[in-house]
Design an enzyme around this catalytic site. Sequence first.
Site, PDB file in Angstrom:
ATOM      1  N   LYS A  90     -14.068  15.654   9.984  1.00 33.16           N
ATOM      2  CA  LYS A  90     -14.177  14.140  10.498  1.00 33.16           C
ATOM      3  C   LYS A  90     -15.910  14.149  10.407  1.00 33.16           C
ATOM      4  O   LYS A  90     -16.615  14.922  10.687  1.00 33.16           O
ATOM      5  CB  LYS A  90     -13.795  13.956  11.790  1.00 33.16           C
ATOM      6  CG  LYS A  90     -14.218  12.788  12.531  1.00 33.16           C
ATOM      7  CD  LYS A  90     -13.090  12.625  13.529  1.00 33.16           C
ATOM      8  CE  LYS A  90     -13.400  11.053  14.171  1.00 33.16           C
ATOM      9  NZ  LYS A  90     -13.053   9.769  13.403  1.00 33.16           N
TER      10      LYS A  90
ATOM     11  N   GLY B 220       0.689  -1.283  -0.010  1.00 30.42           N
ATOM     12  CA  GLY B 220      -0.118   0.132   0.075  1.00 30.42           C
ATOM     13  C   GLY B 220       0.830   1.246   0.010  1.00 30.42           C
ATOM     14  O   GLY B 220       0.354   2.353   0.571  1.00 30.42           O
ATOM     15  N   ALA B 221       1.959   1.220  -0.616  1.00 34.51           N
ATOM     16  CA  ALA B 221       2.985   2.130  -0.471  1.00 34.51           C
ATOM     17  C   ALA B 221       2.912   3.423  -1.278  1.00 34.51           C
ATOM     18  O   ALA B 221       3.256   4.605  -0.682  1.00 34.51           O
ATOM     19  CB  ALA B 221       4.253   1.580  -1.268  1.00 34.51           C
TER      20      ALA B 221
ATOM     21  N   HIS C 179     -11.558  16.856  17.241  1.00 34.20           N
ATOM     22  CA  HIS C 179     -11.015  16.510  15.905  1.00 34.20           C
ATOM     23  C   HIS C 179     -11.207  17.643  14.861  1.00 34.20           C
ATOM     24  O   HIS C 179     -12.220  18.433  15.310  1.00 34.20           O
ATOM     25  CB  HIS C 179     -11.649  15.033  15.108  1.00 34.20           C
ATOM     26  CG  HIS C 179     -10.931  13.936  15.912  1.00 34.20           C
ATOM     27  ND1 HIS C 179     -11.446  13.361  17.151  1.00 34.20           N
ATOM     28  CD2 HIS C 179      -9.963  13.119  15.409  1.00 34.20           C
ATOM     29  CE1 HIS C 179     -10.848  12.329  17.628  1.00 34.20           C
ATOM     30  NE2 HIS C 179      -9.752  12.100  16.592  1.00 34.20           N
TER      31      HIS C 179
ATOM     32  N   GLY D 184      -2.000  -2.680   9.607  1.00 35.31           N
ATOM     33  CA  GLY D 184      -2.517  -1.381  10.106  1.00 35.31           C
ATOM     34  C   GLY D 184      -3.783  -1.114   9.707  1.00 35.31           C
ATOM     35  O   GLY D 184      -4.784  -0.435  10.118  1.00 35.31           O
ATOM     36  N   THR D 185      -4.243  -1.748   8.670  1.00 36.19           N
ATOM     37  CA  THR D 185      -5.427  -1.848   7.697  1.00 36.19           C
ATOM     38  C   THR D 185      -6.520  -2.022   8.903  1.00 36.19           C
ATOM     39  O   THR D 185      -6.686  -3.017   9.553  1.00 36.19           O
ATOM     40  CB  THR D 185      -5.629  -2.795   6.647  1.00 36.19           C
ATOM     41  OG1 THR D 185      -4.366  -2.632   5.845  1.00 36.19           O
ATOM     42  CG2 THR D 185      -6.862  -2.574   5.898  1.00 36.19           C
TER      43      THR D 185
ATOM     44  N   GLY E  16     -13.363   6.328  16.859  1.00 39.82           N
ATOM     45  CA  GLY E  16     -13.338   5.153  17.074  1.00 39.82           C
ATOM     46  C   GLY E  16     -12.505   4.879  18.480  1.00 39.82           C
ATOM     47  O   GLY E  16     -12.569   4.180  19.105  1.00 39.82           O
TER      48      GLY E  16
HETATM   49  P1  NAD Z   1      -5.218   5.131   1.216  1.00 33.16           P
HETATM   50  O1  NAD Z   1      -6.415   4.879   0.235  1.00 33.16           O
HETATM   51  O2  NAD Z   1      -4.433   6.373   0.995  1.00 33.16           O
HETATM   52  O3  NAD Z   1      -4.218   4.115   0.850  1.00 33.16           O
HETATM   53  C1  NAD Z   1      -4.382   2.625   0.680  1.00 33.16           C
HETATM   54  C2  NAD Z   1      -3.495   2.365  -0.569  1.00 33.16           C
HETATM   55  O4  NAD Z   1      -3.418   0.632  -0.584  1.00 33.16           O
HETATM   56  C3  NAD Z   1      -3.461   2.707  -1.984  1.00 33.16           C
HETATM   57  O5  NAD Z   1      -2.246   3.064  -2.228  1.00 33.16           O
HETATM   58  C4  NAD Z   1      -3.973   1.533  -2.590  1.00 33.16           C
HETATM   59  O6  NAD Z   1      -3.427   1.703  -4.087  1.00 33.16           O
HETATM   60  C5  NAD Z   1      -3.392   0.444  -1.981  1.00 33.16           C
HETATM   61  N1  NAD Z   1      -3.792  -1.079  -2.457  1.00 33.16           N
HETATM   62  C6  NAD Z   1      -5.182  -1.197  -2.475  1.00 33.16           C
HETATM   63  N2  NAD Z   1      -5.440  -2.343  -2.742  1.00 33.16           N
HETATM   64  C7  NAD Z   1      -4.304  -3.110  -2.797  1.00 33.16           C
HETATM   65  C8  NAD Z   1      -3.545  -4.372  -2.907  1.00 33.16           C
HETATM   66  N3  NAD Z   1      -4.381  -5.371  -3.209  1.00 33.16           N
HETATM   67  N4  NAD Z   1      -2.256  -4.479  -2.699  1.00 33.16           N
HETATM   68  C9  NAD Z   1      -1.588  -3.510  -2.366  1.00 33.16           C
HETATM   69  N5  NAD Z   1      -1.875  -2.133  -2.207  1.00 33.16           N
HETATM   70  C10 NAD Z   1      -3.408  -1.936  -2.420  1.00 33.16           C
HETATM   71  O7  NAD Z   1      -5.630   4.909   2.782  1.00 33.16           O
HETATM   72  P2  NAD Z   1      -4.615   5.172   4.121  1.00 33.16           P
HETATM   73  O8  NAD Z   1      -5.372   6.405   4.573  1.00 33.16           O
HETATM   74  O9  NAD Z   1      -3.155   4.990   3.693  1.00 33.16           O
HETATM   75  O10 NAD Z   1      -5.146   4.263   4.931  1.00 33.16           O
HETATM   76  C11 NAD Z   1      -5.141   2.517   4.838  1.00 33.16           C
HETATM   77  C12 NAD Z   1      -5.469   1.964   5.875  1.00 33.16           C
HETATM   78  O11 NAD Z   1      -4.749   1.925   6.976  1.00 33.16           O
HETATM   79  C13 NAD Z   1      -7.004   2.087   5.925  1.00 33.16           C
HETATM   80  O12 NAD Z   1      -7.518   0.965   6.416  1.00 33.16           O
HETATM   81  C14 NAD Z   1      -6.941   3.277   7.294  1.00 33.16           C
HETATM   82  O13 NAD Z   1      -8.061   3.097   8.195  1.00 33.16           O
HETATM   83  C15 NAD Z   1      -5.633   2.434   8.110  1.00 33.16           C
HETATM   84  N6  NAD Z   1      -5.213   3.188   9.069  1.00 33.16           N
HETATM   85  C16 NAD Z   1      -4.808   2.845  10.313  1.00 33.16           C
HETATM   86  C17 NAD Z   1      -4.159   3.506  11.191  1.00 33.16           C
HETATM   87  C18 NAD Z   1      -3.589   2.551  12.396  1.00 33.16           C
HETATM   88  O14 NAD Z   1      -2.944   3.046  13.671  1.00 33.16           O
HETATM   89  N7  NAD Z   1      -3.928   1.360  12.526  1.00 33.16           N
HETATM   90  C19 NAD Z   1      -3.815   4.642  11.056  1.00 33.16           C
HETATM   91  C20 NAD Z   1      -3.967   5.306   9.851  1.00 33.16           C
HETATM   92  C21 NAD Z   1      -4.696   4.446   8.947  1.00 33.16           C
END
Ligand code: NAD
Length: 269
Positions: A159, A8-9, A155, A98-99, A165
């Site tokens: 938001k 997800g880079a 926030h 982290g997803t 959450g």
């Molecule tokens: P984003 O939409 O900016 O990025 C997601 C990325 O994943 C995109 O670049 C997309 O191209 C890529 N992607 C989609 N399908 C894919 C696949 N099959 N293989 C590889 N890459 C793929 O979203 P974001 O803001 O970066 O957030 C991503 C996730 O992280 C969300 O679920 C968000 O809720 C979560 N998040 C978690 C925390 C935490 O602390 N756990 C903090 C912030 C965000």
Amino acid sequence: MLNIAVIGASGRMGRTLLRCIQAVDDLRLVGAVSESGDPDLGVDVGHLIEAGDLGVELTDNPVAGVRSAHAAIDFTLPEALADTLRTCVTQGIPLVVGTTGLSDPQLAGLKEAALTIPLVYARNMSVGVNVFMELVRRCAAALDADYDAEIIEAHHRHKVDAPSGTALALGELVAEARGGSLDALGVFAREGQTGPREPGSIGFSAIRAGNIVGEHTVVFASADERIELTHRAAERAVFAKGALRAARWVAGRAPGLYDMGDVLGFKKK
Ligand code: NAD
């Protein structure tokens, strides 16, 4: 030197991770994965963060992306997780997830993968938030219901949900520590003739203003004294830094499903 692959880079968190990896000298980026159809495939990911060439191209081939990693970090979409798990299990790569927003079957998939590889999963990776939650848990367990618990969160104006959450998670752990459930104890709005406070209830207030990244305060107040614990986030880099701490910790562990409490050592005997 620990080799890291970011899945997800090209996303918001992915780019933040790339920047944070560049900023430290004990981690080396060796793979950057995205989905097929990402317009940046084939691009050196250094250009996604204005850092020039880093020698790592964005790929939609997860096996090639993680092959030389000591740990992989996934911030993608719930639907993408099954692929990441399969790849890391077949390649034997420790994983940090982290997803958020995972369904029960997706959570079951995590547990199954953790039979084969070490895996850290946390809905909030911020080190500060996890330490803060542990302090709140300890306060709630030590203070009886004579101490009214109130949760205040603030926030930014964009938001769309309330309470946050994290505020709900704080409410759940206060309720649990008191042997109850948030469904029964939570009070989410007060207006007009509310009557006196219900003993043992857990009240919530939400501020929405300007560009506040995220603030949470938990108040425990009796008739004689008051404790207030506050966490303030200034930048989303806190999540990336926590994920990198988890990656350092998970590399070389035994298979199992871990959380930030394990990473931060709260569960040591
Ligand atoms: P984003 O939409 O900016 O990025 C997601 C990325 O994943 C995109 O670049 C997309 O191209 C890529 N992607 C989609 N399908 C894919 C696949 N099959 N293989 C590889 N890459 C793929 O979203 P974001 O803001 O970066 O957030 C991503 C996730 O992280 C969300 O679920 C968000 O809720 C979560 N998040 C978690 C925390 C935490 O602390 N756990 C903090 C912030 C965000």
